[in-house]
Write a protein that holds these residues in place. Structure first.
Motif, PDB file in Angstrom:
ATOM      1  N   GLY A   1       0.803  -1.211   0.000  1.00  0.00           N
ATOM      2  CA  GLY A   1       0.000   0.000   0.000  1.00  0.00           C
ATOM      3  C   GLY A   1       0.840   1.267   0.000  1.00  0.00           C
ATOM      4  O   GLY A   1       0.511   2.252  -0.662  1.00  0.00           O
TER       5      GLY A   1
ATOM      6  N   ARG B   1       2.323   1.776  -3.466  1.00  0.00           N
ATOM      7  CA  ARG B   1       1.278   2.233  -4.382  1.00  0.00           C
ATOM      8  C   ARG B   1       1.078   3.732  -4.263  1.00  0.00           C
ATOM      9  O   ARG B   1       0.943   4.443  -5.268  1.00  0.00           O
TER      10      ARG B   1
ATOM     11  N   TYR C   1      -6.174  -4.269  -9.409  1.00  0.00           N
ATOM     12  CA  TYR C   1      -6.372  -4.426  -7.977  1.00  0.00           C
ATOM     13  C   TYR C   1      -7.445  -5.476  -7.676  1.00  0.00           C
ATOM     14  O   TYR C   1      -7.417  -6.117  -6.621  1.00  0.00           O
TER      15      TYR C   1
END
Length: 280
Positions: A89, A92, A168
């Protein structure tokens, strides 16, 4: 107060703005495109487009440049989107920030930056000449290549984010299952990842194509007088020659061509092999 009335009241301000600044001006421009110099109804402007090879060539060039931009954005953006889909995360967020950060700068400034980089005295040509790879500077500006480079820089973020959003949703266990069953990485990509990322490909290519077809600033700055596209020609007809009816007709021909091509593209993809991907 009923639910329907509440929704109407909440959406009314946005609808009024949309009606006032988009729909009504569009209708006025459409009516203007069917007028001649005497403000009488006429198909003269649309007939001129069909009869004059110059305008047909301009439209074809616009489509060609847009398709090359889509291809370049897809090829360069797909690996980035795959990395984002597999990253943590935090990574990203960092990659997303790096992708969006250039868009905090005006497209005009970015285009002038490319002019400095790609010019005859730019560092690319200077480096190639210094290394002895070329004898004369390459022409990287004021042609279709320069326009494609500028448009790709402007719109690749839309491609990457559309692809990443689609990836995703892909279950990582599917790739593991394919590997356990003996599929190589290449086969797993073509049989699992690529088909399941197709909605993102459709969204990204549609966005980039539509934006490239209507782009004005980048073709004007990086194409110069050598690469005329439909938005530039429509602008010149309206602002330079003051031929508003013809400029309006060219704008609507561009809009209609874009809608037709995008519709045919999406329908062709959705009715072929991967129809079940869109039905899910």
């Amino acid at each position: 107060m009923s639910k329907r009335l509440s929704i109407t009241l909440l959406t009314a301000p946005a609808m009024i703005v949309l009606l006032g600044v988009f729909l009504i001006p569009m209708l006025l421009m459409l009516m203007l495109s069917f007028q001649d110099e005497n403000e009488a109804f006429s198909l003269k402007n649309y007939a001129l487009f069909v009869q004059d090879p110059f305008y047909v060539e301009i439209l074809w060039r616009t489509i060609r440049v847009s398709l090359w931009t889509v291809l370049a954005s897809l090829v360069l953006g797909y690996p980035v989107a795959m990395y984002m889909a597999q990253a943590t995360g935090k990574m990203r967020g960092i990659v997303t920030m790096l992708i969006l950060a250039p868009h905090l700068i005006s497209v005009v400034i970015r285009n002038f930056g490319w002019v400095v980089v790609l010019g005859e005295k730019g560092w690319i040509n200077e480096s190639l000449v210094a290394l002895g790879i070329i004898d004369q500077p390459l022409r990287l500006l004021y042609n279709e290549l320069g326009v494609v480079i500028g448009l790709t820089d402007s719109f690749i973020a839309y491609m990457v984010l559309a692809l990443a959003t689609s990836m995703y949703a892909i279950d990582p266990s599917l790739n593991k299952a394919a590997s356990i069953l003996g599929a190589s990485r290449v086969r797993t990509f073509f049989t699992v990842t690529l088909p399941l990322s197709l909605p993102g490909i459709i969204a990204g290519t549609t966005l980039v194509f539509s934006l490239s077809m209507s782009a004005f600033v980048t073709p004007a700055l990086m194409g110069g007088t050598s690469v005329k596209v439909m938005p530039v020609i429509a602008y010149e007809q309206i602002m330079a020659t003051l031929n508003w009816p013809l400029g309006a007709a060219l704008a609507f021909l561009l809009l209609g061509s874009t809608i037709v091509l995008v519709t045919l593209y999406t329908k062709l993809i959705e009715t072929k092999r991967y129809k079940e991907v869109f039905a899910s």
